[in-house]
Write an enzyme that holds these catalytic residues in place. Structure first.
Site, mmCIF file in Angstrom:
data_model
loop_
_atom_site.group_PDB
_atom_site.id
_atom_site.type_symbol
_atom_site.label_atom_id
_atom_site.label_comp_id
_atom_site.label_asym_id
_atom_site.label_seq_id
_atom_site.Cartn_x
_atom_site.Cartn_y
_atom_site.Cartn_z
ATOM 1 N N GLY A 266 0.795 -1.230 0.000
ATOM 2 C CA GLY A 266 0.000 0.000 0.000
ATOM 3 C C GLY A 266 0.823 1.273 0.000
ATOM 4 N N GLN A 267 2.147 1.163 -0.196
ATOM 5 C CA GLN A 267 2.979 2.378 -0.219
ATOM 6 C C GLN A 267 2.696 3.168 -1.493
ATOM 7 O OE1 GLN A 267 7.249 1.690 -0.001
ATOM 8 N NE2 GLN A 267 7.671 3.813 0.578
ATOM 9 N N THR A 268 2.472 4.471 -1.340
ATOM 10 C CA THR A 268 2.239 5.329 -2.511
ATOM 11 C C THR A 268 3.293 6.421 -2.645
ATOM 12 O OG1 THR A 268 0.741 6.797 -1.300
ATOM 13 C CG2 THR A 268 -0.266 4.939 -2.461
ATOM 14 N N VAL A 269 3.950 6.784 -1.527
ATOM 15 C CA VAL A 269 5.063 7.740 -1.580
ATOM 16 C C VAL A 269 6.319 6.970 -1.168
ATOM 17 C CG1 VAL A 269 6.055 9.833 -0.596
ATOM 18 C CG2 VAL A 269 3.607 9.752 -1.110
ATOM 19 N N HIS B 12 8.059 6.649 5.612
ATOM 20 C CA HIS B 12 7.260 7.435 6.559
ATOM 21 C C HIS B 12 6.371 6.513 7.364
ATOM 22 C CE1 HIS B 12 4.982 7.010 2.856
ATOM 23 N NE2 HIS B 12 3.895 6.993 3.622
ATOM 24 N N HIS C 95 2.663 6.536 9.476
ATOM 25 C CA HIS C 95 1.411 7.245 9.742
ATOM 26 C C HIS C 95 1.065 7.104 11.223
ATOM 27 C CE1 HIS C 95 -0.235 7.541 5.508
ATOM 28 N NE2 HIS C 95 0.706 6.622 5.331
#
Ligand code: 5GP
Ligand code: ZN
Length: 137
Positions: free
Chosen positions: A92-95, A99, A101
């Site tokens: 589910g990583q998009t960037v 990081h 959350h």
């Protein structure tokens, strides 16, 4: 990395709403906030994912995460708080700049992660653990 959005935020080229900053980490509001107080904790040097973190960066990221989580708890007193951290598209990583959350949570807030537990026999867990212990050496 010039084309990395979080490198742009760290460098100040891209605007962000900051919560906390120190030598190695930056905590800022997620533009796609799920609940009020949803914060992202990132590391300042470009590191694509958790595999790219050395011990110093990993420690710094979690120290900031704990500190900001405690601040979220004081400020919003949410019913819960989820740490979510994705590595790779399948996760589910998009960037693609590491990081974490910090998501304040409430009963029935609509956030969902399905957890298809397989509950294998202990002998299978032993096999899986041996594989990981070998990889740690
Ligand atoms: P991931 O899916 O990689 O775990 O999460 C990336 C997060 O970054 C998403 O929740 C998204 O809302 C957030 N995001 C993407 N671009 C920006 C941006 O330019 N500014 C901020 N503040 N958050 C962003
Ligand atoms: Zn980056």
């Amino acid at each position: 990395m010039n084309d990395c959005v979080f490198c742009g935020i760290v460098a100040g080229r891209i605007p962000s709403t900051k919560v906390h900053e120190d030598e190695l980490t930056l905590a800022f509001m997620d533009i796609g906030e799920v609940n009020p107080g949803h914060v992202l904790v990132t590391v300042k040097p470009h590191a694509e994912n958790i595999y790219a973190l050395d011990g110093r960066l990993a420690a710094a990221a979690f120290q900031t995460a704990a500190r900001v989580a405690q601040a979220i708890n004081r400020a919003y007193a949410p019913e819960g708080l989820t740490l979510y951290q994705a590595n790779g598209v399948a996760a589910g990583q998009t960037v693609f700049h590491f990081h974490l959350h910090l998501v304040p949570r409430y009963n029935n807030d609509g956030m969902r992660l399905t957890w298809p537990a397989k509950n294998p026999p202990r002998v299978q867990l032993e096999v899986n653990a041996a594989r990981l212990r070998a990889a740690l050496e």
